[in-house]
Design a protein around this motif. Structure first.
Motif, PDB file in Angstrom:
ATOM      1  N   PRO A   1      -2.466 -11.399  -2.034  1.00  0.00           N
ATOM      2  CA  PRO A   1      -1.605 -11.092  -1.078  1.00  0.00           C
ATOM      3  C   PRO A   1      -0.611 -11.009  -1.780  1.00  0.00           C
ATOM      4  O   PRO A   1      -0.103  -9.493  -2.366  1.00  0.00           O
ATOM      5  N   LYS A   2      -0.683 -11.492  -3.394  1.00  0.00           N
ATOM      6  CA  LYS A   2       0.227 -12.037  -4.432  1.00  0.00           C
ATOM      7  C   LYS A   2       0.072 -10.871  -5.594  1.00  0.00           C
ATOM      8  O   LYS A   2       1.388  -9.886  -5.429  1.00  0.00           O
ATOM      9  N   ALA A   3      -0.594 -10.323  -5.416  1.00  0.00           N
ATOM     10  CA  ALA A   3      -1.245  -9.145  -6.666  1.00  0.00           C
ATOM     11  C   ALA A   3      -0.383  -7.807  -6.071  1.00  0.00           C
ATOM     12  O   ALA A   3      -0.216  -7.407  -7.019  1.00  0.00           O
ATOM     13  N   ILE A   4      -0.762  -7.419  -4.755  1.00  0.00           N
ATOM     14  CA  ILE A   4      -0.658  -6.492  -3.981  1.00  0.00           C
ATOM     15  C   ILE A   4       1.115  -6.567  -4.192  1.00  0.00           C
ATOM     16  O   ILE A   4       1.604  -5.786  -4.230  1.00  0.00           O
ATOM     17  N   GLU A   5       1.708  -7.717  -3.751  1.00  0.00           N
ATOM     18  CA  GLU A   5       3.134  -7.162  -3.543  1.00  0.00           C
ATOM     19  C   GLU A   5       3.702  -7.240  -4.681  1.00  0.00           C
ATOM     20  O   GLU A   5       5.072  -6.317  -4.773  1.00  0.00           O
ATOM     21  N   LEU A   6       2.602  -7.888  -5.390  1.00  0.00           N
ATOM     22  CA  LEU A   6       3.405  -7.327  -7.285  1.00  0.00           C
ATOM     23  C   LEU A   6       3.425  -6.156  -7.539  1.00  0.00           C
ATOM     24  O   LEU A   6       4.193  -5.145  -7.996  1.00  0.00           O
ATOM     25  N   LEU A   7       2.072  -5.839  -7.306  1.00  0.00           N
ATOM     26  CA  LEU A   7       1.332  -4.658  -7.206  1.00  0.00           C
ATOM     27  C   LEU A   7       3.220  -2.738  -6.702  1.00  0.00           C
ATOM     28  O   LEU A   7       3.450  -2.191  -7.337  1.00  0.00           O
ATOM     29  N   LEU A   8       3.231  -3.316  -5.425  1.00  0.00           N
ATOM     30  CA  LEU A   8       4.032  -2.589  -4.247  1.00  0.00           C
ATOM     31  C   LEU A   8       5.704  -2.896  -4.864  1.00  0.00           C
ATOM     32  O   LEU A   8       5.891  -1.341  -5.230  1.00  0.00           O
ATOM     33  N   GLU A   9       5.888  -3.699  -5.845  1.00  0.00           N
ATOM     34  CA  GLU A   9       7.223  -4.126  -6.346  1.00  0.00           C
ATOM     35  C   GLU A   9       7.384  -2.765  -7.802  1.00  0.00           C
ATOM     36  O   GLU A   9       8.173  -2.656  -7.985  1.00  0.00           O
ATOM     37  N   LYS A  10       6.620  -2.939  -8.424  1.00  0.00           N
ATOM     38  CA  LYS A  10       6.067  -2.444  -9.838  1.00  0.00           C
ATOM     39  C   LYS A  10       6.195  -1.082  -9.105  1.00  0.00           C
ATOM     40  O   LYS A  10       7.103  -0.591  -9.844  1.00  0.00           O
ATOM     41  N   ALA A  11       5.609  -0.276  -8.623  1.00  0.00           N
ATOM     42  CA  ALA A  11       5.278   1.168  -7.929  1.00  0.00           C
ATOM     43  C   ALA A  11       6.556   1.340  -7.316  1.00  0.00           C
ATOM     44  O   ALA A  11       7.927   2.390  -7.919  1.00  0.00           O
ATOM     45  N   GLU A  12       6.906   0.939  -6.556  1.00  0.00           N
ATOM     46  CA  GLU A  12       8.838   1.015  -6.284  1.00  0.00           C
ATOM     47  C   GLU A  12       9.454   1.177  -7.462  1.00  0.00           C
ATOM     48  O   GLU A  12      10.599   2.210  -7.406  1.00  0.00           O
ATOM     49  N   LYS A  13       9.603   0.539  -8.377  1.00  0.00           N
ATOM     50  CA  LYS A  13      10.463   0.457  -9.339  1.00  0.00           C
ATOM     51  C   LYS A  13      10.120   1.501 -10.736  1.00  0.00           C
ATOM     52  O   LYS A  13      11.399   1.650 -10.968  1.00  0.00           O
ATOM     53  N   GLY A  14       9.406   1.636 -10.494  1.00  0.00           N
ATOM     54  CA  GLY A  14       8.498   2.825 -10.684  1.00  0.00           C
ATOM     55  C   GLY A  14       8.295   4.491 -10.562  1.00  0.00           C
ATOM     56  O   GLY A  14       8.807   5.653 -11.132  1.00  0.00           O
ATOM     57  N   GLY A  15       9.171   4.482  -9.133  1.00  0.00           N
ATOM     58  CA  GLY A  15       9.269   5.551  -8.730  1.00  0.00           C
ATOM     59  C   GLY A  15       8.064   6.109  -7.577  1.00  0.00           C
ATOM     60  O   GLY A  15       7.701   7.677  -7.994  1.00  0.00           O
ATOM     61  N   LEU A  16       7.067   5.425  -7.914  1.00  0.00           N
ATOM     62  CA  LEU A  16       6.176   6.429  -7.579  1.00  0.00           C
ATOM     63  C   LEU A  16       6.007   6.238  -5.938  1.00  0.00           C
ATOM     64  O   LEU A  16       6.233   5.587  -4.988  1.00  0.00           O
ATOM     65  N   ARG A  17       5.546   7.349  -5.280  1.00  0.00           N
ATOM     66  CA  ARG A  17       5.055   8.107  -3.821  1.00  0.00           C
ATOM     67  C   ARG A  17       4.342   8.721  -3.458  1.00  0.00           C
ATOM     68  O   ARG A  17       4.280   9.015  -2.666  1.00  0.00           O
ATOM     69  N   ASN A  18       2.931   8.335  -4.395  1.00  0.00           N
ATOM     70  CA  ASN A  18       1.617   8.485  -3.975  1.00  0.00           C
ATOM     71  C   ASN A  18       0.868   7.160  -4.070  1.00  0.00           C
ATOM     72  O   ASN A  18      -0.582   7.592  -3.642  1.00  0.00           O
ATOM     73  N   LEU A  19       1.132   6.356  -4.129  1.00  0.00           N
ATOM     74  CA  LEU A  19       0.665   5.269  -4.287  1.00  0.00           C
ATOM     75  C   LEU A  19       1.016   3.933  -2.673  1.00  0.00           C
ATOM     76  O   LEU A  19       1.449   4.140  -2.011  1.00  0.00           O
ATOM     77  N   THR A  20      -0.424   4.152  -2.012  1.00  0.00           N
ATOM     78  CA  THR A  20      -0.496   2.367  -1.254  1.00  0.00           C
ATOM     79  C   THR A  20      -1.308   1.594  -1.570  1.00  0.00           C
ATOM     80  O   THR A  20      -2.154   1.300  -2.521  1.00  0.00           O
ATOM     81  N   ALA A  21      -1.019   0.844  -0.585  1.00  0.00           N
ATOM     82  CA  ALA A  21      -1.570  -0.865  -0.806  1.00  0.00           C
ATOM     83  C   ALA A  21      -1.986  -1.452  -0.004  1.00  0.00           C
ATOM     84  O   ALA A  21      -0.953  -1.516   0.795  1.00  0.00           O
ATOM     85  N   SER A  22      -3.254  -2.608  -0.716  1.00  0.00           N
ATOM     86  CA  SER A  22      -3.918  -3.549   0.645  1.00  0.00           C
ATOM     87  C   SER A  22      -4.517  -4.598   0.945  1.00  0.00           C
ATOM     88  O   SER A  22      -4.790  -4.388  -0.795  1.00  0.00           O
ATOM     89  N   GLY A  23      -4.871  -5.818   1.102  1.00  0.00           N
ATOM     90  CA  GLY A  23      -5.202  -7.014   0.976  1.00  0.00           C
ATOM     91  C   GLY A  23      -6.052  -6.805   1.288  1.00  0.00           C
ATOM     92  O   GLY A  23      -6.023  -6.675   2.823  1.00  0.00           O
ATOM     93  N   GLY A  24      -7.099  -7.208   0.998  1.00  0.00           N
ATOM     94  CA  GLY A  24      -8.419  -7.705   1.735  1.00  0.00           C
ATOM     95  C   GLY A  24      -9.519  -7.668   0.673  1.00  0.00           C
ATOM     96  O   GLY A  24      -9.854  -7.387  -0.371  1.00  0.00           O
TER      97      GLY A  24
END
Length: 504
Positions: free
Chosen positions: A341-364
Motif C-alpha cells: 500500500p505504501k508504494a501505491i500511495e507514493l505512486l499516486l502522489e507522484k502522478a498528481e504532481k506530474g499532472g497525469l489524468r490517465n492513471l489509476t492504482a490499487s493495492g492487492g
C-alpha cells in the motif's frame, strides 16, 4: 565486612537477574578476546585460568562500591585478587544514550581475576555453592559463577591454541572441497536435464535470445504504423523511439531525484541510465501492442472512433515504469497494481504532481486482480508474480510484455507459496481477502512437463537466478557458470511463453 551498611543496601535491592551478553568493552582491559576460534572457552580449551564470571549481583549499587565489596569478600575467603571489573551501561556504546532505569547502576555481573589459578578454583567452588560467603550473601538467590570467556594472554596455551586453529582450518578446507564437488555434480545434472528439453529450449536456448539483437522487427513495425490520434507525447520520438527526458516531469522520470543507498557515483549513474533504457524499451514494445489493440476495437471510452486501450502494470512498485509510460502515452488508460500500500500511495502522489489524468492504482495481490484489460506489463515481477501476471493476461486474452527477475524465488511457488514466501499467500499490510489463491504448477507448460519434473525444474530455476546486468562483476555475482545460468533463465522464459501459447 559482615552486616555493614553496604551489605544491607545490597540485600534490600538484589533479585535474580538473567545472564547478560559480554561486549568487548566490558572485558578486563588487560585481557585478550580470542574471537578467531568459535569454540574457544577458557574452561574447556585453555585450562581453567585465573578469571571468573560472577552474575546475579544487585543492580542498585554503584559499580565502584560493588567492585570493592566483591574484592574484600573474595580476598577474605579465596586468595589475592588482581582485578575486579563490574559491567555497567556506560561500557556499551550501543546502550549508552538509550533511556534506562535510573535505579540500575550496573549490569548485575562482574569479572574477578585472581593472582593464581588455585584461588580461582576455590572461588568457583565456594561462590557456586548453595551458600555464598559472608559479604556476598545477597537476598536475590544463588550467585551465577562461570569461568570467564575472555582470557588473559598469560592463560593461553599457545600450542593448544594453534592446534585448534589448524583443526578449524582443515575443517573449513574440507567443507570447501565438498561444496565444490557438490556444485560440479549439480552442474552436470543440470546440463543433462537441459539436453532432454525439446527445441526451442534446451542447452542452446540462450543463443536464440542473442540472435534477436535489438528487436529490429518491432522497431520497423512501430515506425511503419500511422498515428492519426497523436497518441504519444512529443517527448517520445516516433521514428527512433528515443525519449527526451528534459520534457518529462521529474516525478515521472525514474532517473531523476535523489538516490539513496549507494555512495558510488558510477553505480548510481549506471542505474539511472538502465532504468531509463528499460522505459524506452517498454515504450517501443507498448507502441506496437497499442496499435494492435486499437485494431481489435476495444470499448470506446474517449469519444467516437477512438477506443481507449487499457494497460495494467503488475507489481508496479512506486511507478518507475508506469509513470513515464502514462506520460508518454496520454491517450492510453493505465492502472498500477502492487501488493504494498505504501508504494501505491507514493505512486499516486507522484502522478498528481506530474499532472497525469490517465492513471489509476490499487493495492492487492496479482492473482486476485479482477479488472479487464487489453495489455499487461510487468517489470521485475519476482518469482511467480510474473506467472500470475501471465495467468491474468491469458484469462483476459490480453497482449503482454514482461521482464521477469528473481527466478530463484520460484522455490516459494514450488512449495505452494507466493512470490515472497513459501508460507504466506498475502502481503502483511493487505486486508484478508476471501477465498484461497490458486496454486501454480511448475513447469508451467505441457511442452516442458513432458521432459522435466518439478524437482528438475527447481534446479533449473536455482541455477538461473543470478544477475546478468552490465555491472554484474562489480557486485560479485559472477559464479563461474554464467553461460549455464543464462541458458537456464532462457528455458524458464520459454516455458512461460509456451504456457501462454498453449492457452491462447
Amino acid at each position: 565486612g559482615k552486616g555493614g551498611p553496604m551489605n544491607a543496601a545490597v540485600v534490600r535491592a538484589s533479585r535474580a537477574l538473567p545472564l547478560r551478553r559480554v561486549t568487548p568493552s566490558m572485558m578486563d582491559p588487560n585481557a585478550r578476546a580470542l574471537r578467531g576460534v568459535k569454540e574457544m572457552k577458557s574452561c574447556a580449551i585453555l585450562g581453567k585460568g585465573k578469571k571468573i564470571y560472577v552474575g546475579n549481583l544487585p543492580r542498585d549499587v554503584p559499580p565502584v562500591d560493588l567492585a570493592n565489596l566483591v574484592r574484600r569478600a573474595c580476598e577474605a575467603e579465596y586468595g589475592e585478587v588482581g582485578h575486579v571489573r563490574v559491567a555497567h551501561t556506560a561500557d556499551d556504546r550501543r546502550r549508552r544514550n538509550k533511556s534506562r532505569d535510573p535505579t540500575k547502576l550496573n549490569e548485575g555481573y562482574c569479572f574477578v581475576r585472581f593472582k593464581d589459578e588455585s584461588s580461582a578454583e576455590r572461588a568457583m567452588r565456594g561462590l557456586g555453592g548453595n551458600e555464598a560467603p559472608a559479604g556476598l550473601a545477597f537476598g536475590g538467590g544463588a550467585l551465577r559463577v562461570e569461568w570467564a570467556r575472555d582470557t588473559h594472554s598469560e592463560d593461553v596455551d599457545e600450542k593448544l591454541l594453534q592446534q585448534k586453529r589448524d583443526e578449524r582450518r582443515k575443517r573449513n578446507e574440507h567443507k570447501a572441497r565438498q561444496r565444490k564437488r557438490n556444485k560440479v555434480r549439480e552442474v552436470d545434472e543440470i546440463r543433462e536435464i537441459l539436453q532432454r528439453v525439446p527445441p526451442p529450449g534446451g542447452s542452446e536456448a540462450s543463443n536464440l535470445f542473442k540472435e534477436l539483437g535489438e528487436c529490429k522487427t518491432l522497431v520497423q513495425g512501430a515506425m511503419d504504423r500511422s498515428d492519426p490520434q497523436g497518441e504519444t507525447h512529443p517527448a517520445l520520438d516516433p521514428e527512433t523511439f528515443s525519449i527526451d527526458w528534459s520534457k518529462v516531469p521529474v516525478e515521472c522520470d525514474p532517473g531523476a531525484g535523489e538516490w539513496y543507498g549507494s555512495k558510488n557515483e558510477d553505480h548510481v549513474k549506471r542505474r539511472r541510465e538502465r532504468k531509463r533504457d528499460q522505459v524506452q524499451s517498454f515504450a517501443l514494445v507498448l507502441s506496437h501492442l497499442v496499435a494492435a489493440a486499437r485494431r481489435t476495437g476495444t470499448k470506446d471510452l474517449t469519444g467516437p472512433g477512438v477506443p481507449q486501450v487499457r494497460v495494467v502494470d503488475f507489481g508496479s512498485g512506486s511507478g518507475a515504469l508506469t509513470l513515464p509510460l502514462a506520460f508518454l502515452f496520454p491517450k492510453v488508460s493505465f492502472h498500477a497494481l502492487d501488493m504494498k500500500p505504501k508504494a501505491i500511495e507514493l505512486l499516486l502522489e507522484k502522478a498528481e504532481k506530474g499532472g497525469l489524468r490517465n492513471l489509476t492504482a490499487s493495492g492487492g495481490m496479482i492473482e486476485n486482480f479482477d479488472q479487464e484489460f487489453d495489455i499487461g506489463l510487468a517489470l521485475h515481477a519476482c518469482g511467480n508474480a510474473t506467472d500470475y501476471s501471465m495467468v491474468q493476461a491469458v484469462k483476459n486474452r490480453a497482449s503482454f510484455a514482461f521482464c521477469p527477475c528473481c527466478v530463484g524465488k520460484l522455490k516459494f511457488s514450488l512449495e505452494g507459496g507466493s512470490s515472497f514466501s513459501a508460507k504466506h499467500k498475502n502481503y502483511i499490510d493487505l486486508p484478508d481477502q476471501p477465498g484461497e489463491s490458486s496454486v501454480l504448477e511448475h513447469p508451467r507448460s505441457e511442452w516442458m512437463r513432458k521432459s522435466v519434473s518439478q524437482k528438475q525444474f527447481a534446479l533449473i530455476a536455482k541455477a538461473g537466478d543470478i544477475s546478468h546486468g552490465c555491472d554484474q562483476e562489480s557486485h560479485g555475482q559472477s559464479h563461474g557458470y554464467d553461460d549455464l545460468a543464462r541458458t537456464c533463465k532462457a528455458n524458464i522464459e520459454f516455458d512461460r511463453s509456451m504456457y501462454a501459447a498453449e492457452n491462447k
